[in-house]
Structures are given as C-alpha cells and as structure tokens.
Design a protein around this motif. Structure first.
Motif, PDB file in Angstrom:
ATOM      1  N   TYR A 296       0.845  -1.194   0.000  1.00 45.83           N
ATOM      2  CA  TYR A 296       0.000   0.000   0.000  1.00 45.83           C
ATOM      3  C   TYR A 296       0.880   1.244   0.000  1.00 45.83           C
ATOM      4  CZ  TYR A 296      -4.623  -2.066   0.663  1.00 45.83           C
ATOM      5  OH  TYR A 296      -5.816  -2.736   0.494  1.00 45.83           O
ATOM      6  N   LEU A 297       0.253   2.334  -0.419  1.00 40.95           N
ATOM      7  CA  LEU A 297       0.930   3.634  -0.460  1.00 40.95           C
ATOM      8  C   LEU A 297       0.009   4.687   0.130  1.00 40.95           C
ATOM      9  CD1 LEU A 297       3.389   5.298  -1.607  1.00 40.95           C
ATOM     10  CD2 LEU A 297       1.961   5.705  -3.627  1.00 40.95           C
ATOM     11  N   VAL A 307      -3.879  12.387   2.656  1.00 34.84           N
ATOM     12  CA  VAL A 307      -4.228  12.766   1.287  1.00 34.84           C
ATOM     13  C   VAL A 307      -4.745  11.559   0.514  1.00 34.84           C
ATOM     14  CG1 VAL A 307      -3.359  13.760  -0.868  1.00 34.84           C
ATOM     15  CG2 VAL A 307      -2.518  14.605   1.344  1.00 34.84           C
ATOM     16  N   TYR A 308      -4.067  10.447   0.595  1.00 33.97           N
ATOM     17  CA  TYR A 308      -4.548   9.221  -0.052  1.00 33.97           C
ATOM     18  C   TYR A 308      -3.948   8.027   0.677  1.00 33.97           C
ATOM     19  CZ  TYR A 308      -0.083   9.712  -2.625  1.00 33.97           C
ATOM     20  OH  TYR A 308       1.230   9.880  -2.958  1.00 33.97           O
ATOM     21  N   ASN A 309      -4.581   6.875   0.472  1.00 37.33           N
ATOM     22  CA  ASN A 309      -4.105   5.601   1.004  1.00 37.33           C
ATOM     23  C   ASN A 309      -4.723   4.508   0.150  1.00 37.33           C
ATOM     24  OD1 ASN A 309      -2.818   3.968   3.278  1.00 37.33           O
ATOM     25  ND2 ASN A 309      -4.911   3.176   3.251  1.00 37.33           N
ATOM     26  N   HIS A 310      -3.913   3.842  -0.671  1.00 38.76           N
ATOM     27  CA  HIS A 310      -4.453   2.846  -1.583  1.00 38.76           C
ATOM     28  C   HIS A 310      -3.365   1.821  -1.913  1.00 38.76           C
ATOM     29  CE1 HIS A 310      -3.021   6.142  -4.361  1.00 38.76           C
ATOM     30  NE2 HIS A 310      -2.258   5.119  -4.715  1.00 38.76           N
ATOM     31  N   PRO A 311      -3.790   0.673  -2.480  1.00 45.20           N
ATOM     32  CA  PRO A 311      -2.805  -0.354  -2.809  1.00 45.20           C
ATOM     33  C   PRO A 311      -1.964   0.036  -4.018  1.00 45.20           C
ATOM     34  CG  PRO A 311      -4.979  -1.078  -3.471  1.00 45.20           C
ATOM     35  CD  PRO A 311      -5.171   0.201  -2.700  1.00 45.20           C
ATOM     36  N   VAL A 312      -0.673  -0.341  -3.961  1.00 52.45           N
ATOM     37  CA  VAL A 312       0.211  -0.232  -5.117  1.00 52.45           C
ATOM     38  C   VAL A 312       0.131  -1.506  -5.936  1.00 52.45           C
ATOM     39  CG1 VAL A 312       2.615   0.029  -5.843  1.00 52.45           C
ATOM     40  CG2 VAL A 312       1.755   1.330  -3.893  1.00 52.45           C
ATOM     41  N   CYS A 313       0.053  -2.620  -5.230  1.00 51.02           N
ATOM     42  CA  CYS A 313      -0.078  -3.914  -5.887  1.00 51.02           C
ATOM     43  C   CYS A 313      -0.801  -4.853  -4.951  1.00 51.02           C
ATOM     44  CB  CYS A 313       1.285  -4.471  -6.279  1.00 51.02           C
ATOM     45  SG  CYS A 313       1.197  -6.089  -7.078  1.00 51.02           S
ATOM     46  N   GLU A 314      -1.918  -5.450  -5.420  1.00 46.89           N
ATOM     47  CA  GLU A 314      -2.668  -6.395  -4.606  1.00 46.89           C
ATOM     48  C   GLU A 314      -3.034  -7.630  -5.413  1.00 46.89           C
ATOM     49  OE1 GLU A 314      -6.239  -4.632  -3.195  1.00 46.89           O
ATOM     50  OE2 GLU A 314      -6.751  -3.699  -5.115  1.00 46.89           O
ATOM     51  N   THR A 315      -2.063  -8.044  -6.245  1.00 46.54           N
ATOM     52  CA  THR A 315      -2.271  -9.274  -7.000  1.00 46.54           C
ATOM     53  C   THR A 315      -2.216 -10.476  -6.074  1.00 46.54           C
ATOM     54  OG1 THR A 315       0.095  -9.405  -7.488  1.00 46.54           O
ATOM     55  CG2 THR A 315      -1.308  -8.296  -9.100  1.00 46.54           C
ATOM     56  N   PHE A 316      -2.619 -11.621  -6.599  1.00 49.30           N
ATOM     57  CA  PHE A 316      -2.632 -12.845  -5.805  1.00 49.30           C
ATOM     58  C   PHE A 316      -1.214 -13.188  -5.357  1.00 49.30           C
ATOM     59  CE2 PHE A 316      -2.426 -17.427  -5.249  1.00 49.30           C
ATOM     60  CZ  PHE A 316      -3.520 -17.656  -4.418  1.00 49.30           C
ATOM     61  N   ILE A 352       3.782  11.582  -6.921  1.00 50.98           N
ATOM     62  CA  ILE A 352       3.695  11.876  -5.491  1.00 50.98           C
ATOM     63  C   ILE A 352       2.390  12.599  -5.155  1.00 50.98           C
ATOM     64  CG2 ILE A 352       4.734  13.219  -3.619  1.00 50.98           C
ATOM     65  CD1 ILE A 352       7.455  12.643  -4.793  1.00 50.98           C
ATOM     66  N   GLN A 353       1.949  13.513  -6.029  1.00 48.26           N
ATOM     67  CA  GLN A 353       0.756  14.310  -5.734  1.00 48.26           C
ATOM     68  C   GLN A 353      -0.493  13.434  -5.626  1.00 48.26           C
ATOM     69  OE1 GLN A 353       0.546  17.464  -5.021  1.00 48.26           O
ATOM     70  NE2 GLN A 353       2.580  18.232  -5.561  1.00 48.26           N
ATOM     71  N   THR A 354      -0.623  12.480  -6.555  1.00 46.60           N
ATOM     72  CA  THR A 354      -1.863  11.704  -6.612  1.00 46.60           C
ATOM     73  C   THR A 354      -1.692  10.263  -6.131  1.00 46.60           C
ATOM     74  OG1 THR A 354      -1.436  10.982  -8.894  1.00 46.60           O
ATOM     75  CG2 THR A 354      -2.591  13.087  -8.592  1.00 46.60           C
ATOM     76  N   GLY A 355      -0.468   9.786  -6.143  1.00 45.09           N
ATOM     77  CA  GLY A 355      -0.214   8.405  -5.757  1.00 45.09           C
ATOM     78  C   GLY A 355      -0.511   7.406  -6.856  1.00 45.09           C
ATOM     79  N   LYS A 356      -0.814   7.868  -8.060  1.00 44.51           N
ATOM     80  CA  LYS A 356      -1.163   6.974  -9.162  1.00 44.51           C
ATOM     81  C   LYS A 356       0.095   6.419  -9.815  1.00 44.51           C
ATOM     82  CE  LYS A 356      -5.586   9.140 -10.299  1.00 44.51           C
ATOM     83  NZ  LYS A 356      -6.395   9.799 -11.369  1.00 44.51           N
ATOM     84  N   GLY A 357       0.044   5.130 -10.172  1.00 40.32           N
ATOM     85  CA  GLY A 357       1.164   4.500 -10.835  1.00 40.32           C
ATOM     86  C   GLY A 357       1.287   4.914 -12.277  1.00 40.32           C
ATOM     87  N   ARG A 358       2.510   4.988 -12.780  1.00 44.58           N
ATOM     88  CA  ARG A 358       2.750   5.391 -14.165  1.00 44.58           C
ATOM     89  C   ARG A 358       2.996   4.175 -15.064  1.00 44.58           C
ATOM     90  NH1 ARG A 358       3.360  10.861 -14.434  1.00 44.58           N
ATOM     91  NH2 ARG A 358       4.058  11.964 -12.557  1.00 44.58           N
ATOM     92  N   TRP A 359       3.245   3.003 -14.449  1.00 42.77           N
ATOM     93  CA  TRP A 359       3.531   1.816 -15.245  1.00 42.77           C
ATOM     94  C   TRP A 359       2.378   0.825 -15.120  1.00 42.77           C
ATOM     95  CZ3 TRP A 359       9.122   1.345 -12.905  1.00 42.77           C
ATOM     96  CH2 TRP A 359       9.904   2.414 -13.369  1.00 42.77           C
ATOM     97  N   GLN A 360       2.629  -0.421 -15.426  1.00 47.50           N
ATOM     98  CA  GLN A 360       1.581  -1.439 -15.362  1.00 47.50           C
ATOM     99  C   GLN A 360       1.004  -1.517 -13.951  1.00 47.50           C
ATOM    100  OE1 GLN A 360       3.099  -5.178 -16.900  1.00 47.50           O
ATOM    101  NE2 GLN A 360       4.465  -4.094 -18.317  1.00 47.50           N
ATOM    102  N   ALA A 361      -0.242  -1.913 -13.856  1.00 47.47           N
ATOM    103  CA  ALA A 361      -0.948  -1.885 -12.574  1.00 47.47           C
ATOM    104  C   ALA A 361      -0.269  -2.739 -11.515  1.00 47.47           C
ATOM    105  CB  ALA A 361      -2.397  -2.340 -12.779  1.00 47.47           C
ATOM    106  N   GLU A 362       0.252  -3.901 -11.906  1.00 52.99           N
ATOM    107  CA  GLU A 362       0.889  -4.792 -10.934  1.00 52.99           C
ATOM    108  C   GLU A 362       2.382  -4.508 -10.780  1.00 52.99           C
ATOM    109  OE1 GLU A 362       1.194  -6.889 -14.903  1.00 52.99           O
ATOM    110  OE2 GLU A 362      -0.245  -5.622 -13.829  1.00 52.99           O
ATOM    111  N   GLY A 363       2.908  -3.459 -11.462  1.00 52.67           N
ATOM    112  CA  GLY A 363       4.318  -3.149 -11.413  1.00 52.67           C
ATOM    113  C   GLY A 363       5.092  -3.819 -12.530  1.00 52.67           C
ATOM    114  N   VAL A 364       6.343  -3.491 -12.634  1.00 58.95           N
ATOM    115  CA  VAL A 364       7.218  -3.985 -13.701  1.00 58.95           C
ATOM    116  C   VAL A 364       8.222  -4.944 -13.104  1.00 58.95           C
ATOM    117  CG1 VAL A 364       8.989  -3.342 -15.379  1.00 58.95           C
ATOM    118  CG2 VAL A 364       6.943  -1.928 -15.116  1.00 58.95           C
TER     119      VAL A 364
END
Length: 910
Positions: A296-297, A307-316, A352-364
């Motif tokens: 989470y981030l 400001v925000y609190n959400h998962p960065v990656c929550e794959t199985f 940093i402002q929004t916490g949104k990822g710029r790459w694939q949803a599950e990371g690279v």
C-alpha cells in the motif's frame, strides 16, 4: 695555533677528569611490536558517499582482548584505496559491546558515526564527529547522545543542515516495559539540544511503538513514523512532525497515516518526506482479502491530513518488504513479490501528488531471470538521478549480487537479466549501497568465502553498470584478511655477544595470555637484526615460559627460563641458539629441573671452563621445610653433572630465597642468599667446589648476624681472590634501611668489621645496591637514596671505593640521577676511559615513565646532565643495558595510551 690550544685544553680536561666521554648515538630500532594478526567477526556494515567520489564504511568487528564487537570506520578514495589504517580506524577503544552503527554527513565534508553501547551502568547512543580526513572532532571515546534501555533500538539518523544531526530510536521507559519512540537533535559540538533524554514521539497514548523511520522536512524540522500497537488488536502506522526547535506540529497522539483499524495488520513501513512538509509512505497490509500480503501507499500533507491511502499492488500471492526512493515529482516503489515458486522483484513509479502509478498496474518485473531475487535496495545521489537497484540473486545456485536501472518508461536500462555485481559460490548477506555521485554506486556486503571469519567486501559499479577499474568480478575485501590486536611484551633481557654482537630476549604473548613464549633476536655490530623480524621462538612448547636469563658464547647464546608447560608449577629449562638462530638442543628445550612444585628466582652463570651453573629458589619441600636453595651444574651440551633435578645447598627449615651466583677460579662457585632461620632474613654465603660440594659447612656462613632483616644480596669479584657482598639492611628500622658491604677472602672470612661497613652513613633510607669492579682493584657502589625527610622519591647515588674499601669521593656519595619519583630499576656498565654508564627508569608526578641515561666520571664522581633515551610518546619501561667495547646497547619497552607496545633498542657509541 688555535687548534693546538684546543687540543691541549682537551688533553688537560681528560687527564683531570673534568670532561665526560664524548658519544654519538644511533637511531632507534624497533625489534618487536605487540600487534598481532587475528581473525575477526565483522557485521552490520553501513556506507555513505563522501561527495568526493569515494565512500565511508563503518562496521562492527570483534576486536580487542575481550572479543566484543567494536565500531570500526574506513574511508575509500575514488579508486577504492583505503585512506585510513589498512584494518580500519577503531573509533572507541572501550571493551564494551558496540552495535548498529549509522553514518550521517555533517554538511561540511565530514560525518557523524553513531552507535549503541552499554558502558558500565549507562546504556545509550554514543557518537563521534570526524572531519573529511577522518580525524575526531569530539572526545576520543565518543559523546553520550541519548539513553537507550532497549536492545536493537532501530536507530535512525539524519543531518540537520546546520552541522548537527537528528536521531530517532526505540526505548523502554513506559509501564510494563513497552517500547516507545523518541527523537533528539544533536548540535555540531556533540550536545543534545532538546530534552536531555529525548522527546517522546507520542507522549499520551500507551502501547508498543517500534521500527521508527525518519526524514527531513523542508522547513527545517523532521517527520518521524513508526509501527504502533495502541489498538491492542493489530498494528497500525502513525507519524509525528517536529519543528527545528523540538515542538510537535501535529496532535500529540500522532497522525494515523492509515485508516482506522479494520482487521488488517499494517507492518514494515518505509517513508520519505514528500518535499512539501508532509510524507509519503509505503507498507505491507495483511488481511486485505487477496489471501496474502499487499503493498500500500499513502501520503500525509504538511498539516497532518491524510491525502490518499491505496494499494500499489494487490495481486494474488504475497508482496512484501517494500522500499521507496524519490525522483523529482515521482517516487520509485519496489518490493519482493511471490506470485509463484520464485521470489521476484517488482517496481512501480508513482506520482507523489496523486499516488497513481505510471507503469503497469501490478508493477514492472525488474529481472527476467528464473530464480529467487531477494533483499532489494537502491542508491541514488540526487532527486533527479535514476536509482541503481541492487539485490541478491540465486540463479547460479548461490546468493550473488545483481543490479539494474529502470528508465522512465519502466524498461530495463541495462541487461534484462540484470548486471552482475559480485558472483562466486559463497554466501553473501547484509547488502548496503550508496550512490557515487556520478550515476554509479558503491556496494558493500558480508561475504562468507572464509566461513570461519566472514569479511566485508566492496565494489564500485559505474554509470554503465560495469565494475570500476581495478575491481575483480566478485569484489574485493574492505581491508586486509587479518587485522591487529594487542598482546603483551614483558621482561626484556640484553647481553653482549662474543662476535661484536648483542642478543636480546623477551616474553611474548602473541599466542595468548596463557601461552607466553620466549623470543630471541641477534643484532650485529651495526644494530641490524641478524634473524627473522620479530625474533625467533626459543622453544616450541605450549605453556607459560617466563623470566629469561641469557649467557652468550662464541657460538651463540644460552637461554634459561621458568616453564609452566606441565601444569601450574614452574620448571626450569635451558636452550642454546647458535649465531644463525638454530637451536642446538631439543626443540622443546632441555629440562634443568622438573621437581615437584615450582622453582623461581633463577640465576645463570658460566664458569671459566665453559660449564654452566644455575641456582634458584625451590619449593619441592615447601610444606615440610619452606623454600630452599638448589643449584645445577651442566656441561656445554646441557648434560647434568650433579643430581638430575639439582642439588640442595640450603635446605634447612625456614625460607631461603633470592640466590646470587659468582663463578670463581678453579671451577668453584660462590653463592649468597637470604635465610630466615634466625627469625629474620640474614645474608648467608657458601662456596661450592667443582663437583657442587659445600666447602663452608652444611648451612653456609652468616655474614652479619642482626635481629633485623637483611635483603637482596649481590656478589662482586675483587682482586686477590676476594669477593664483595652488598645488601639492604633493616638494622635501623624499615624506614631507615642502609646499604651494607662486606669483603671476604678466599676462605670466606670477613676482612672488615663483623657487622659490615656502610656504603653511606647519611640519614634517611638507602636501598637496592649495585656494584661494579674497577680495574684498580676497587669498585663503584650505587644505590637508591631517600635521605631527606620531606623527599617523596629517590635519588640515584654513587660512591667509589679503593681496594681496601675506603671511599674516594664525598663521604655522602655523589648524585647520579637528580630525582626518581618511584622505585624503578637501574643498571651500570663500565666504559673505556674511566667512565661509567648509568641507565634508569624514572617517573615524576603524573608524567609517563621515561628512560634516562648519564655518564659518571670515575676521577671525581661528577655526572653528566641526564639525557632521555628517546622521544617516545607514552611510557618507556623496563630498560636493559649491555656494553661491548665502546658500544652500549640499551633496550626498553614503549607503551602508549592504547596499550600498543614496541620493544626498542638504541646504540650509544663512546
């Protein structure tokens, strides 16, 4: 004409005794040091770029006699060459456990080193500030910075931008031993600026707090974050902000950077300041519904608002061990990911402002290799530099080190499988890294290629992902394979040889304090070591060998000593080493006596025909009779010519100790000793024939019967088969001891008054006599003198006597050394030209002990101004002297405040 007058003037001075022998001196030679190569255990490395292309490294090493870990520092230049001592700089010589060091730049090219330590009853954080050269700027043992009652305090530190630093740590002070988080600000001069024992991050809410994280706020303060168990049901994450003056800027309980507890356990946070006075944090969340751990981030604004609190990656599967580093307006977040059978490393770039990822949803995926990748970390220099990601990789069947860079599109900048940093078959652990300031990275780790003694290795990865010049593919050790510790050097002895050479022996504890060994060194006429540097061992036996005695021959040197190889009792052994350093006896030495119980007070002399006499105090009949005097006579090969374990010379009931030996003509031997059969120690003498039979009765002859102690006899040969005996006498009371003398003829009859003669009849205390035979048939007598009532120390005094025992100088004696603060040893030697050389050890006030020497003119007793033997720092101890012709050799032991010792030798040429 001028030269002629100078010549005449010099001849007159020499003839009248008004000048002393001219001398020139040789440089000092170090014969042995007490530095010892030992194996060490190293742990807890930390690194820091020095902003000059190199890096600082600190670690713990089991250095010192107690084998406890101490903090050591090293500085490498841009080429990886050490700038401090080869085995590192020991920051604090305390024999305590030191742990968990941290490195902090001071903003002026230097750094802080901070560690945990238990000193006596005060456990806490200690620190040292050093300049860019590694020179300490605070006190030598470190400043006490903050208390710490907990072990493994999670210490974190950062510079404050003003030459000081901030600290945060865990401490146990609350009820029920609960851990709490504290913070402190340290000034550039080493003193705490906030509350002395630190400010609590959360002073009002009970519960366990642990694993603090720390970062700077752009307004000059700090943000601290920690794991918190205040709910009693699960872990949450809280934070607090402090101003530069130590005031809390958020509510006292701290700000929950995560939502209220909902059943998830939130652990292992990693935090960075967001650059706007708030923070951005990543953490593990267990129980979020994905049947594993998720990453989470969250972000908290400068006023403490979430400001925000959400998962960065929550794959199985499990995602865990997150890390975070900032790059401009973005943040890199990377973690270990177990979605299948292998652990991989994934990365995500977020705004940093929004916490949104710029790459694939599950990371690279950072590395495409089919293997476990673990222990990820990164190094970055500036906020706009691409970080270098580093990890452990088992693709080769063992833990190797690989690295990678990612571009802004989430693509591998280097090889898709990563770039190898260190590849070999040995385990590696404790990775740490720091950017080199030029797009590359320094990497350190603990390498177990020596499993008994793991070492810290390092390498330098350039901007292009290659090892810097001079680095092998598996890195190189931070320092030499072995390092140094201090052992002890003791009891040097020095003797003039028969080939214009000298021999020096000493006790050496390089093999452990329970295994003292004897070493011997031969020096040629120029003072150069003829044998291996550091000397040669006299024997190979395991055990305690001590108190060597030397006798030189034309073919080498005899060494006799006390030996405890067979248990707790001291036996006597003998060895002969030739001029090449080869032993001529058994490798373990030749046994002189191994009688029951201990022997001590060993003396060794050589007869004119080359036979050896040894005498000692013997305790084999201690329970029945007390101490006795024994002797042994041996031929040049060491073969016994008396009883195998020596012959008893004075074995009557009572204590007979302190033997002195003097070889006479006809292979006879004169002995003296202290004997208390009268209830007081008196001086006895005995003469032995060449077969060891006593010639002066069974018990010997008592010299000066007195109802007082007579101690420490010495023997001196005179002309006409006479002998001189001198001793310290208590007949006027222990506070007024006197030096007494007696002259004996060949039959052992006293030639003077029955009670002996005074060497000096002055008021006060005289003791510890020594004497020299002079060519005219007389002798020189020296002693330590304390004649003034208010005098605390001692003077070294001398008197010259003619062949009949009449004094030739002032009746009270002539001063040789002006003042000696304590009773220390001294020695005398006769020089050519009617001079006597005196060497002694003195201590005045609180100054370290020093060795001094002077010459004494026999003509009139005038002593030259005393000189120091050398300008050593620290103490000069245990001086010994030997003279051969116009060359005098003086050896001594130096010891500095760190207990480093050196055995030194200096030649004086007269």
């Amino acid at each position: 004409m001028v030269s002629f007058y100078r010549l005449c003037w010099g001849i007159w001075l020499a003839a009248t005794g008004y000048c002393h022998a001219q001398l020139h001196t040789d440089s000092v030679r170090v014969l042995a040091t007490n530095t010892l190569a030992v194996q060490e255990l190293h742990d807890q490395p930390q690194v820091l770029a020095d902003n000059a292309g190199g890096m600082w490294v600190t670690f713990t090493a089991t250095r010192g006699p107690q084998g406890k870990p101490n903090v050591v520092l090293q500085h490498l230049d841009a080429h990886g060459q050490p700038l401090l001592p080869a085995d590192g700089l020991l920051l604090c010589p305390q024999e305590n456990v030191q742990a968990h060091p941290r490195l902090v730049p001071d903003g002026e090219g230097g750094l802080f080193v901070i560690w945990e330590e238990q000193r006596e009853y005060l456990r806490g954080m200690y620190g040292m500030r050093l300049n860019r050269l590694g020179e300490p700027l605070w006190q030598s043992e470190g400043e006490y910075l903050a208390p710490a009652s907990a072990y493994g305090t999670g210490l974190q530190a950062l510079p404050d931008g003003q030459g000081g630093c901030y600290l945060t740590w865990e401490d146990i002070r609350a009820e029920k031993g609960q851990r709490r988080i504290f913070v402190q600000k340290i000034a550039s001069y080493g003193l705490p600026l906030w509350q002395f024992d630190g400010l609590p991050a959360c002073p009002v809410t009970p519960g366990i707090q642990q694993k603090p994280q720390l970062d700077l706020s752009p307004d000059g303060g700090i943000v601290v974050l920690w794991e918190d168990f205040r709910s009693g049901a699960g872990w949450q994450i809280f934070a607090q902000k402090f101003s530069a003056t130590g005031e809390r800027e958020w509510p006292a309980p701290g700000i929950a950077v995560t939502p209220p507890f909902t059943g998830m356990t939130l652990r292992h946070p990693r935090m960075k300041g967001d650059g706007f006075g708030g923070l951005i944090c990543t953490y593990e969340a267990l129980g979020s519904g994905t049947h594993g751990k998720d990453i989470y981030l969250c972000r908290v604004s400068r006023n403490g608002r979430l400001v925000y609190n959400h998962p960065v990656c929550e794959t199985f599967g499990d995602q865990f061990n997150p890390r975070i580093v900032l790059k401009g307006a973005d943040a890199y977040i990377w973690w270990e990911d177990l979605q299948g059978t292998d652990t991989d490393i994934y990365c995500q770039q977020v705004d940093i402002q929004t916490g949104k990822g710029r790459w694939q949803a599950e990371g690279v995926l950072m590395c495409l290799s089919k293997a476990h990748q673990t222990a990820p970390l990164a190094s970055t220099h500036g906020v706009y530099d691409e970080p270098v990601f580093i990890w452990l990789d088992d693709r080769n069947g063992h833990a190797d080190i690989f690295c990678q860079k990612m571009n802004n599109l989430g693509e591998a900048h280097w090889d898709f499988a990563g770039i190898s940093v260190a590849v070999n078959k040995y385990p590696k652990r404790n990775l740490v890294a720091t950017a080199d300031g030029e797009g590359g990275s320094w990497v350190c780790w603990i390498d177990e290629r020596n499993p008994v003694s793991p070492r810290i290795y390092h390498t330098h990865i350039t901007l292009f992902g290659e090892p810097a010049g001079g680095y092998p593919p598996d890195g190189k050790p931070l320092f030499v394979e072995h390092t140094t510790a201090y052992h002890t050097l003791e009891n040097p002895v020095l003797a003039a040889g028969r080939q214009n050479d000298f021999y020096i022996g000493w006790e050496d504890y390089r093999n452990g304090w329970r295994n003292s060994d004897l070493y011997l060194q031969r020096l040629d006429s120029l003072g150069q070591c003829a044998w291996l540097a550091g000397g040669l061992p006299v024997c190979n036996a395991t055990g305690y060998q001590s108190l060597p005695r030397l006798l030189t021959t034309s073919s080498g040197c005899y060494v006799a000593w006390l030996d405890r190889r067979n248990g707790t009792d001291d036996d006597i052994y003998l060895q002969h080493m030739n001029t090449e350093g080869l032993r001529n006896r058994e490798a373990q030495g030749h046994l002189v006596t191994g009688a029951f119980r201990s022997q001590n007070g060993l003396q060794l002399v050589r007869s004119r025909a080359g036979h050896l006499w040894a005498g000692w105090t013997d305790s084999r009949q201690f329970i029945e009779k007390g101490f006795d005097i024994y002797v042994a006579r041996m031929d040049a090969t060491g073969k016994h010519q008396l009883a195998p374990n020596g012959a008893g010379i004075a074995t009557q009931a009572g204590y007979q100790t302190s033997p002195a030996l003097l070889p006479l003509a006809g292979e006879e031997l004169l002995m003296s000793w202290m004997d208390d059969q009268s209830g007081h120690y008196n001086i006895f003498v005995q003469k032995l024939d060449s077969l060891g039979y006593p010639l002066w009765g069974e018990t010997g002859r008592r010299l000066a019967p007195q109802p007082a102690h007579q101690r420490y006899p010495t023997l001196l040969p005179l002309k006409d088969q006479r002998s001189l005996v001198t001793w310290t006498d208590d007949r006027h009371g222990q506070d007024f001891t006197k030096v007494m003398m007696q002259c004996l003829n060949a039959a052992g009859q006293p030639l003077w008054e029955p009670q002996g003669r005074y060497a000096c009849e002055c008021y006060g205390r005289q003791s510890h006599p020594q004497a020299l035979t002079l060519p005219d048939g007389g002798w020189l007598q020296c002693w330590l003198d304390q004649r003034a009532e208010e005098q605390v120390g001692y003077q070294l005094m001398a008197q010259r006597f003619d062949a009949q025992g009449q004094p030739l100088w002032e009746p009270s004696g002539m001063p040789v050394a002006g003042f000696m603060g304590e009773l220390f040893p001294y020695s005398l030697a006769l020089l050519p030209g009617g001079q006597v050389l005196c060497v002694w050890q003195e201590k005045v006030g609180k100054q370290p002990e020093q060795v001094r020497y002077t010459t004494l003119a026999l003509q009139n007793g005038q002593a030259a101004a005393p000189r120091y033997i050398w300008t050593d720092e620290g103490a000069q101890l245990q001086p010994r002297m030997a003279v051969q012709g116009r060359t005098a050799a003086i050896c001594w032991i130096t010891e500095d405040t760190q207990k480093k010792q050196q055995l030194k030798l200096r030649f004086l040429y007269f």
